[in-house]
Design an enzyme around this catalytic site. Structure first.
Site, PDB file in Angstrom:
ATOM      1  N   SER A  79       1.139  -1.554  -0.270  1.00  7.90           N
ATOM      2  CA  SER A  79      -0.109   0.080   0.201  1.00  7.90           C
ATOM      3  C   SER A  79       0.585   1.319   0.142  1.00  7.90           C
ATOM      4  O   SER A  79       1.044   1.371   1.482  1.00  7.90           O
ATOM      5  CB  SER A  79      -0.768  -0.015   0.924  1.00  7.90           C
ATOM      6  OG  SER A  79      -1.870   1.084   1.554  1.00  7.90           O
ATOM      7  N   HIS A 111      -1.377  -0.960  -4.349  1.00 10.72           N
ATOM      8  CA  HIS A 111      -2.089  -0.523  -3.647  1.00 10.72           C
ATOM      9  C   HIS A 111      -2.316   0.214  -3.963  1.00 10.72           C
ATOM     10  O   HIS A 111      -0.927   1.387  -2.917  1.00 10.72           O
ATOM     11  CB  HIS A 111      -2.479  -1.390  -3.208  1.00 10.72           C
ATOM     12  CG  HIS A 111      -3.324  -1.286  -2.677  1.00 10.72           C
ATOM     13  ND1 HIS A 111      -5.195  -1.998  -2.693  1.00 10.72           N
ATOM     14  CD2 HIS A 111      -4.630  -0.434  -1.343  1.00 10.72           C
ATOM     15  CE1 HIS A 111      -6.321  -1.479  -2.188  1.00 10.72           C
ATOM     16  NE2 HIS A 111      -6.140  -0.646  -1.205  1.00 10.72           N
ATOM     17  N   ASP A 124      -4.469   3.572  -2.368  1.00  8.01           N
ATOM     18  CA  ASP A 124      -5.763   4.102  -1.165  1.00  8.01           C
ATOM     19  C   ASP A 124      -6.246   5.280  -2.200  1.00  8.01           C
ATOM     20  O   ASP A 124      -5.189   7.016  -1.621  1.00  8.01           O
ATOM     21  CB  ASP A 124      -5.639   4.028   0.064  1.00  8.01           C
ATOM     22  CG  ASP A 124      -5.203   2.885   0.546  1.00  8.01           C
ATOM     23  OD1 ASP A 124      -6.397   2.223  -0.142  1.00  8.01           O
ATOM     24  OD2 ASP A 124      -4.259   2.161   1.140  1.00  8.01           O
ATOM     25  N   MET A 142      -8.221   8.716  -1.037  1.00  2.72           N
ATOM     26  CA  MET A 142      -9.399   9.700   0.389  1.00  2.72           C
ATOM     27  C   MET A 142      -9.625  10.574  -0.036  1.00  2.72           C
ATOM     28  O   MET A 142      -9.315  11.673  -0.832  1.00  2.72           O
ATOM     29  CB  MET A 142      -8.541   8.705   1.166  1.00  2.72           C
ATOM     30  CG  MET A 142      -7.910   7.725   1.510  1.00  2.72           C
ATOM     31  SD  MET A 142      -7.518   7.348   3.199  1.00  2.72           S
ATOM     32  CE  MET A 142      -6.616   5.891   3.163  1.00  2.72           C
ATOM     33  N   HIS A 154      -7.258   1.879  -5.031  1.00  2.00           N
ATOM     34  CA  HIS A 154      -8.856   1.936  -4.248  1.00  2.00           C
ATOM     35  C   HIS A 154      -9.566   2.889  -3.628  1.00  2.00           C
ATOM     36  O   HIS A 154      -8.495   3.328  -3.495  1.00  2.00           O
ATOM     37  CB  HIS A 154      -8.375   0.785  -2.625  1.00  2.00           C
ATOM     38  CG  HIS A 154      -9.250   0.915  -2.142  1.00  2.00           C
ATOM     39  ND1 HIS A 154      -8.908   0.494  -0.586  1.00  2.00           N
ATOM     40  CD2 HIS A 154     -11.045   0.912  -2.247  1.00  2.00           C
ATOM     41  CE1 HIS A 154     -10.041   0.845   0.168  1.00  2.00           C
ATOM     42  NE2 HIS A 154     -11.454   0.792  -0.754  1.00  2.00           N
ATOM     43  N   MET A 214     -11.661   5.483  -1.739  1.00  2.01           N
ATOM     44  CA  MET A 214     -12.676   5.024  -0.822  1.00  2.01           C
ATOM     45  C   MET A 214     -12.757   6.777  -1.044  1.00  2.01           C
ATOM     46  O   MET A 214     -13.069   7.842  -0.145  1.00  2.01           O
ATOM     47  CB  MET A 214     -11.557   5.720   0.461  1.00  2.01           C
ATOM     48  CG  MET A 214     -10.701   4.149   0.574  1.00  2.01           C
ATOM     49  SD  MET A 214      -9.420   4.065   2.553  1.00  2.01           S
ATOM     50  CE  MET A 214      -8.736   2.352   1.737  1.00  2.01           C
ATOM     51  N   MET A 245     -12.295  -5.217   4.170  1.00  2.88           N
ATOM     52  CA  MET A 245     -11.504  -4.020   4.852  1.00  2.88           C
ATOM     53  C   MET A 245     -11.254  -4.547   6.685  1.00  2.88           C
ATOM     54  O   MET A 245     -12.759  -5.473   6.941  1.00  2.88           O
ATOM     55  CB  MET A 245     -12.690  -2.390   5.097  1.00  2.88           C
ATOM     56  CG  MET A 245     -12.021  -2.459   3.943  1.00  2.88           C
ATOM     57  SD  MET A 245     -10.383  -1.611   3.241  1.00  2.88           S
ATOM     58  CE  MET A 245      -9.788  -0.446   4.811  1.00  2.88           C
ATOM     59  N   ASP A 257      -6.801  -6.427   3.628  1.00  3.22           N
ATOM     60  CA  ASP A 257      -6.382  -4.807   3.810  1.00  3.22           C
ATOM     61  C   ASP A 257      -6.423  -4.172   4.859  1.00  3.22           C
ATOM     62  O   ASP A 257      -7.554  -3.668   5.140  1.00  3.22           O
ATOM     63  CB  ASP A 257      -6.688  -3.437   2.890  1.00  3.22           C
ATOM     64  CG  ASP A 257      -5.990  -2.265   3.280  1.00  3.22           C
ATOM     65  OD1 ASP A 257      -4.887  -1.889   3.301  1.00  3.22           O
ATOM     66  OD2 ASP A 257      -6.435  -1.503   2.182  1.00  3.22           O
TER      67      ASP A 257
END
Length: 214
Positions: free
Chosen positions: A6, A31, A33, A35, A64, A66, A135, A173
């Site tokens: 990540s 990965h 993330d 956000m 990913h 979010m 998650m 994750d």
């Protein structure tokens, strides 16, 4: 076992060096993330960072989201060359439409579940997705403690996958480390996302190798 380090846990003052480490490791994916500070209580990074990473990373990008309304970013994510676009079940009003749109833009489609969302909600979509991300912490911040119920949740998802004859991969994750990774491997998980455990290790390449060999 597939391993997807990540990027959230990387040192952004030396991002190029950390990406080079990933390139030279046995990591399968990277990965990312994303956000927005609305869907989760944190803001990470956006398209300028992803674009820079895409130029130098030789691993497939596991993106990913979010964020609220992740369907708005399908086309732009595809143009960056992402391999996987992963959206939250809780953020998509019309999940099937979003999954179709991701596929139509030549990406694999993943669906993520928060810790409190049961796997049964995927009954009617599991055969249409390429991956489910569970998650194992509440999303928004790295370095959190692993939620033990994830092990039972993963077993339930594996059973559902077999019953429905789905080919969806299962990714986990949050809090993945030397203690939790072997337990997850025993439940049938296909992909481990790990941030702090890898990037803060004395030897990140050896740490990735250890996860690969579970």
């Amino acid at each position: 076992m597939l391993v997807s380090p990540s990027l959230l846990a990387a040192d952004f003052s030396r991002l190029g060096e950390d990406i080079n480490m990933i390139n030279n490791s046995e990591a399968d994916w990277l990965h990312l993330d994303i956000m927005d500070g609305v869907f989760v209580p944190n803001i990470s990074f956006g398209f300028p960072i992803i674009q820079s990473v895409a130029k130098i990373c030789r691993k497939p990008l596991d993106v990913h989201y979010m964020v609220v309304q992740p369907e708005r970013w399908v086309e732009q994510t595809s143009k960056l060359g992402a391999m996987m676009m992963n959206v939250h079940y809780e953020a998509c009003t019309h999940l099937h439409r979003t999954v179709e749109d991701i596929h139509n833009h030549n990406m694999k489609a993943g669906v993520t579940l928060n810790p409190s969302t049961p796997v049964c909600v995927l009954e009617d979509i599991l055969k249409d997705v390429d991956m489910v991300l569970l998650m194992s912490v509440n999303p928004g911040f790295g370095g959190q403690k692993f939620i033990a119920n994830t092990l039972d949740k993963t077993r339930k998802l594996c059973d559902m996958r077999e019953r429905l004859n789905s080919k969806a991969l299962i990714e986990v994750d949050g809090g993945v480390d030397a203690n939790t990774a072997p337990q997850l491997a025993d439940t049938g998980v296909d992909i481990l996302v790990s941030g702090s455990y890898i990037f803060k290790a004395t030897d990140p390449i050896a740490t990735i190798k250890g996860l690969k060999n579970l």
